[in-house]
Design a protein around this motif. Structure first.
Motif, short mmCIF file in Angstrom:
data_model
loop_
_atom_site.label_atom_id
_atom_site.label_comp_id
_atom_site.label_asym_id
_atom_site.label_seq_id
_atom_site.Cartn_x
_atom_site.Cartn_y
_atom_site.Cartn_z
N TRP A 168 20.08 -32.45 -7.16
CA TRP A 168 19.81 -33.25 -8.34
C TRP A 168 20.91 -32.98 -9.37
O TRP A 168 21.28 -31.83 -9.62
N GLU A 179 14.52 -43.17 -6.42
CA GLU A 179 13.99 -42.11 -7.27
C GLU A 179 12.75 -42.58 -8.01
O GLU A 179 12.60 -43.78 -8.30
N CYS A 225 19.59 -38.23 -7.87
CA CYS A 225 19.47 -37.43 -6.66
C CYS A 225 20.69 -37.68 -5.78
O CYS A 225 21.34 -38.73 -5.85
#
Length: 116
Positions: free
Chosen positions: A36, A6, A95
């Motif tokens: 997310w 990320e 994520c």
């Protein structure tokens, strides 16, 4: 070994914007849903947004109209554009990717802090 990396978190003032990215690397089987999640201190992890393999998005009510999720299948990457940020959006954002046989992958988390 599959890794989700990320980027894009940080400190922003209320009303500002940030764009999070999450790239998958390694031998990853066909990806299905991407999403997310976020977790604020003292709270449970919650779904912020998700997007199907056919680009059908879904949003938590708290972020509708402010956040936009997207994906680039060729790059095994997903994005979260966050606009009109509020202090209550402060959290660690994770994520998530799910492959076609239901296996889940998670990123390491990135801090988003909304404060003046």
């Amino acid at each position: 070994q599959v890794q989700l990396v990320e980027s894009g978190g940080g400190l922003v003032q209320p009303g500002g914007s940030l764009r999070l990215s999450c790239a998958a690397s390694g031998s990853i089987f066909r990806l299905n849903t991407m999403g997310w999640y976020r977790q604020a201190p003292g709270k449970q992890r919650e779904l912020v947004a998700s997007i199907t393999s056919t680009n059908w998005p879904n949003y938590a009510d708290s972020v509708k109209g402010r956040f936009t999720i997207s994906r680039d299948n060729a790059k095994n990457t997903e994005y979260l554009q966050m606009n009109s940020l509020k202090s209550e959006d402060t959290a660690v954002y994770y994520c998530n990717m799910v492959n076609s046989v239901g296996y889940e992958y998670w990123g390491q988390g990135t801090q988003v802090t909304v404060s003046s």
